[in-house]
Design a protein around this motif. Structure first.
Motif, PDB file in Angstrom:
ATOM      1  N   LEU A   1       0.818  -1.219   0.000  1.00  0.00           N
ATOM      2  CA  LEU A   1       0.000   0.000   0.000  1.00  0.00           C
ATOM      3  C   LEU A   1       0.852   1.270   0.000  1.00  0.00           C
ATOM      4  O   LEU A   1       0.470   2.286  -0.590  1.00  0.00           O
ATOM      5  CB  LEU A   1      -0.919  -0.003   1.231  1.00  0.00           C
ATOM      6  N   GLY A   2       2.010   1.217   0.620  1.00  0.00           N
ATOM      7  CA  GLY A   2       2.858   2.402   0.696  1.00  0.00           C
ATOM      8  C   GLY A   2       4.086   2.367  -0.186  1.00  0.00           C
ATOM      9  O   GLY A   2       4.734   3.403  -0.387  1.00  0.00           O
ATOM     10  N   ARG A   3       4.410   1.173  -0.756  1.00  0.00           N
ATOM     11  CA  ARG A   3       5.686   1.041  -1.457  1.00  0.00           C
ATOM     12  C   ARG A   3       5.575   0.690  -2.939  1.00  0.00           C
ATOM     13  O   ARG A   3       6.590   0.605  -3.620  1.00  0.00           O
ATOM     14  CB  ARG A   3       6.541  -0.023  -0.751  1.00  0.00           C
ATOM     15  N   PHE A   4       4.372   0.498  -3.416  1.00  0.00           N
ATOM     16  CA  PHE A   4       4.206   0.163  -4.837  1.00  0.00           C
ATOM     17  C   PHE A   4       4.387   1.407  -5.702  1.00  0.00           C
ATOM     18  O   PHE A   4       3.933   2.496  -5.357  1.00  0.00           O
ATOM     19  CB  PHE A   4       2.812  -0.433  -5.072  1.00  0.00           C
ATOM     20  N   PHE A   5       5.066   1.242  -6.842  1.00  0.00           N
ATOM     21  CA  PHE A   5       5.270   2.333  -7.790  1.00  0.00           C
ATOM     22  C   PHE A   5       4.692   1.946  -9.146  1.00  0.00           C
ATOM     23  O   PHE A   5       5.044   0.891  -9.696  1.00  0.00           O
ATOM     24  CB  PHE A   5       6.753   2.663  -7.942  1.00  0.00           C
ATOM     25  N   LEU A   6       3.803   2.801  -9.667  1.00  0.00           N
ATOM     26  CA  LEU A   6       3.247   2.588 -11.002  1.00  0.00           C
ATOM     27  C   LEU A   6       4.289   2.996 -12.035  1.00  0.00           C
ATOM     28  O   LEU A   6       4.827   4.109 -11.970  1.00  0.00           O
ATOM     29  CB  LEU A   6       1.965   3.413 -11.173  1.00  0.00           C
TER      30      LEU A   6
ATOM     31  N   GLY B   1     -10.826  13.666  10.744  1.00  0.00           N
ATOM     32  CA  GLY B   1     -10.241  12.629  11.578  1.00  0.00           C
ATOM     33  C   GLY B   1     -10.031  11.324  10.837  1.00  0.00           C
ATOM     34  O   GLY B   1      -8.966  10.696  10.938  1.00  0.00           O
ATOM     35  N   THR B   2     -11.038  10.925  10.048  1.00  0.00           N
ATOM     36  CA  THR B   2     -10.950   9.653   9.320  1.00  0.00           C
ATOM     37  C   THR B   2      -9.854   9.686   8.269  1.00  0.00           C
ATOM     38  O   THR B   2      -9.087   8.723   8.114  1.00  0.00           O
ATOM     39  CB  THR B   2     -12.303   9.328   8.658  1.00  0.00           C
ATOM     40  N   ILE B   3      -9.742  10.809   7.550  1.00  0.00           N
ATOM     41  CA  ILE B   3      -8.708  10.914   6.515  1.00  0.00           C
ATOM     42  C   ILE B   3      -7.315  11.015   7.144  1.00  0.00           C
ATOM     43  O   ILE B   3      -6.334  10.468   6.603  1.00  0.00           O
ATOM     44  CB  ILE B   3      -8.983  12.101   5.577  1.00  0.00           C
ATOM     45  N   ALA B   4      -7.201  11.667   8.313  1.00  0.00           N
ATOM     46  CA  ALA B   4      -5.908  11.710   9.016  1.00  0.00           C
ATOM     47  C   ALA B   4      -5.471  10.295   9.399  1.00  0.00           C
ATOM     48  O   ALA B   4      -4.300   9.935   9.288  1.00  0.00           O
ATOM     49  CB  ALA B   4      -6.005  12.591  10.256  1.00  0.00           C
ATOM     50  N   SER B   5      -6.437   9.479   9.844  1.00  0.00           N
ATOM     51  CA  SER B   5      -6.127   8.082  10.158  1.00  0.00           C
ATOM     52  C   SER B   5      -5.741   7.299   8.912  1.00  0.00           C
ATOM     53  O   SER B   5      -4.818   6.473   8.940  1.00  0.00           O
ATOM     54  CB  SER B   5      -7.336   7.409  10.826  1.00  0.00           C
ATOM     55  N   PHE B   6      -6.438   7.565   7.820  1.00  0.00           N
ATOM     56  CA  PHE B   6      -6.106   6.894   6.562  1.00  0.00           C
ATOM     57  C   PHE B   6      -4.676   7.232   6.135  1.00  0.00           C
ATOM     58  O   PHE B   6      -3.925   6.359   5.693  1.00  0.00           O
ATOM     59  CB  PHE B   6      -7.098   7.299   5.474  1.00  0.00           C
ATOM     60  N   ALA B   7      -4.295   8.504   6.292  1.00  0.00           N
ATOM     61  CA  ALA B   7      -2.922   8.913   5.971  1.00  0.00           C
ATOM     62  C   ALA B   7      -1.923   8.179   6.871  1.00  0.00           C
ATOM     63  O   ALA B   7      -0.845   7.777   6.428  1.00  0.00           O
ATOM     64  CB  ALA B   7      -2.768  10.424   6.135  1.00  0.00           C
ATOM     65  N   GLY B   8      -2.294   7.998   8.147  1.00  0.00           N
ATOM     66  CA  GLY B   8      -1.437   7.263   9.066  1.00  0.00           C
ATOM     67  C   GLY B   8      -1.250   5.817   8.635  1.00  0.00           C
ATOM     68  O   GLY B   8      -0.150   5.258   8.728  1.00  0.00           O
ATOM     69  N   ILE B   9      -2.329   5.209   8.139  1.00  0.00           N
ATOM     70  CA  ILE B   9      -2.259   3.824   7.651  1.00  0.00           C
ATOM     71  C   ILE B   9      -1.332   3.721   6.445  1.00  0.00           C
ATOM     72  O   ILE B   9      -0.482   2.826   6.370  1.00  0.00           O
ATOM     73  CB  ILE B   9      -3.675   3.324   7.286  1.00  0.00           C
ATOM     74  N   VAL B  10      -1.481   4.656   5.506  1.00  0.00           N
ATOM     75  CA  VAL B  10      -0.623   4.661   4.311  1.00  0.00           C
ATOM     76  C   VAL B  10       0.832   4.903   4.708  1.00  0.00           C
ATOM     77  O   VAL B  10       1.754   4.267   4.173  1.00  0.00           O
ATOM     78  CB  VAL B  10      -1.094   5.728   3.297  1.00  0.00           C
ATOM     79  N   ASN B  11       1.051   5.795   5.670  1.00  0.00           N
ATOM     80  CA  ASN B  11       2.408   6.076   6.137  1.00  0.00           C
ATOM     81  C   ASN B  11       3.033   4.844   6.801  1.00  0.00           C
ATOM     82  O   ASN B  11       4.221   4.553   6.601  1.00  0.00           O
ATOM     83  CB  ASN B  11       2.387   7.234   7.135  1.00  0.00           C
ATOM     84  N   ALA B  12       2.222   4.120   7.567  1.00  0.00           N
ATOM     85  CA  ALA B  12       2.710   2.896   8.206  1.00  0.00           C
ATOM     86  C   ALA B  12       3.176   1.889   7.155  1.00  0.00           C
ATOM     87  O   ALA B  12       4.202   1.220   7.318  1.00  0.00           O
ATOM     88  CB  ALA B  12       1.616   2.285   9.081  1.00  0.00           C
ATOM     89  N   ALA B  13       2.407   1.794   6.066  1.00  0.00           N
ATOM     90  CA  ALA B  13       2.779   0.881   4.979  1.00  0.00           C
ATOM     91  C   ALA B  13       4.007   1.378   4.226  1.00  0.00           C
ATOM     92  O   ALA B  13       4.783   0.585   3.682  1.00  0.00           O
ATOM     93  CB  ALA B  13       1.598   0.732   4.013  1.00  0.00           C
ATOM     94  N   GLN B  14       4.200   2.678   4.208  1.00  0.00           N
ATOM     95  CA  GLN B  14       5.332   3.259   3.466  1.00  0.00           C
ATOM     96  C   GLN B  14       6.654   3.054   4.187  1.00  0.00           C
ATOM     97  O   GLN B  14       7.657   2.682   3.580  1.00  0.00           O
ATOM     98  CB  GLN B  14       5.080   4.751   3.227  1.00  0.00           C
ATOM     99  N   VAL B  15       6.662   3.292   5.504  1.00  0.00           N
ATOM    100  CA  VAL B  15       7.921   3.219   6.253  1.00  0.00           C
ATOM    101  C   VAL B  15       8.151   1.844   6.876  1.00  0.00           C
ATOM    102  O   VAL B  15       9.285   1.476   7.202  1.00  0.00           O
ATOM    103  CB  VAL B  15       7.984   4.309   7.347  1.00  0.00           C
TER     104      VAL B  15
END
Length: 349
Positions: free
Chosen positions: A180-185, A245-259
């Protein structure tokens, strides 16, 4: 004529007045925000030229690949904050929502003897922002406490909870989640950046073409007029907090997958960086004015500035100082615009 017919006609009249008011308001937003966006594009071009001259590595495909991947997270959070500011209130808790979500998600992936489905972990992560957004919305709209005071309070509370849950790094061992955070198109455009663009477009359509979206604009532009037009301002602002709040959490989820790991410090000071993006993008702190086009360009600017300053070896604390200067300048410009708008109305009257 029966009472039912009269009520029906009054309701239709209120809806027509609301739609007419929105169209005039949105037309004003497009014209003003279009000017801001064009100015930001010019600033961005000048900035790219400046950093490219100082360090030629800045203007390379590899570097822009990094820029787009890193700014996507900030952009997602900024998309979430925009409806709150447009509705005439503030949310300073987005950094703690972001950080708490990352830690909660990482802990759920490391439960001893239990392997939860990825989709369930994501839904639990989203619920963190939904719940905190609901708390913020309730305290601001129902209890009537100032939005800055409320969200600074919840910022501290949930930041403390984040540190209580984790004092050390928590790794995320699930490779399927990390995609979710590391795939590159095409090996160039990161999935987080694609998500940012799709979310930005979806919210643009939402704000322009739905009743709730229109009410967000009108509530921020003039609360009294919005109430007279039949809009429930409190409900509108409550929904804006849930979105934020929900979108901030979504960003946190994507960030977790990225790092690939979580740390309690994630999101610290994020509220000021995201507010800088939103205000620089032309969204007025007084509410009711601004579009996501400006937010997109300002996200590019802030992300590129951070990258450019790093390439020319500017210390990280001075990079934060630059963001602070940009925030103050953007707020000053917004304040001057509001004063000119008020004085212009006074002269017409």
């Amino acid at each position: 004529m029966s009472m039912i017919q009269i009520k029906h006609e009054n309701k239709n009249e209120v809806e027509m007045n609301r739609d007419k008011t929105f169209k005039l308001s949105f037309k004003f937003n497009i014209s003003k925000s279009g000017t801001v966006t064009r100015s930001l594009i010019i600033v961005y071009i000048v900035m790219v030229i400046f950093f490219s001259i100082i360090n030629p590595r800045f203007f390379t495909f590899g570097n822009f690949k990094v820029i787009l991947a890193t700014l996507a997270i900030s952009g997602i959070v900024a998309v979430g904050l925009t409806p709150v500011v447009l509705s005439g209130v503030f949310d300073m808790s987005i950094g703690s929502i972001f950080g708490l979500t990352v830690v909660v998600v990482a802990k759920l992936f490391n439960l001893p003897g239990i392997e939860l489905p990825i989709i369930l972990i994501i839904l639990i992560g989203l619920s963190v922002g939904f719940i905190i957004g609901s708390i913020n919305g309730f305290l601001v709209t129902k209890i009537g406490i100032n939005s800055i005071i409320v969200t600074l309070g919840t910022l501290s509370i949930f930041r403390g909870l984040t540190f209580y849950l984790s004092l050390n790094n928590i790794s995320i061992p699930k490779e399927k989640f990390l995609i979710l955070g590391r795939f590159f198109l095409f090996n160039y455009i990161s999935l987080p950046f694609i998500i940012f663009i799709l979310l930005l477009l979806a919210e643009h359509i939402f704000l322009k073409n739905t009743i709730v979206g229109r009410n967000i604009y009108l509530s921020g532009a003039n609360q009294l007029a919005a109430r007279l037009a039949g809009i429930n301002v409190k409900i509108t602002q409550f929904l804006a907090y849930i979105i934020s709040g929900t979108i901030a959490s979504f960003a946190g989820i994507v960030n977790a997958a990225q790092v690939g790991f979580a740390n309690a410090t994630f999101g610290t000071g994020y509220e000021f960086k995201i507010l800088t993006i939103v205000v620089l993008g032309g969204v007025s702190l007084s509410g009711g004015r601004g579009t996501l086009a400006g937010v997109f360009v300002s996200t590019l600017i802030i992300g590129s500035i951070s990258n450019g300053l790093a390439l020319i070896d500017v210390p990280i604390n001075w990079r934060d100082a630059v963001i602070g200067i940009i925030l103050i300048t953007a707020i000053l410009f917004d304040s001057l615009q509001n004063q000119m708008r008020i004085s212009g109305k006074a002269k017409k009257e």
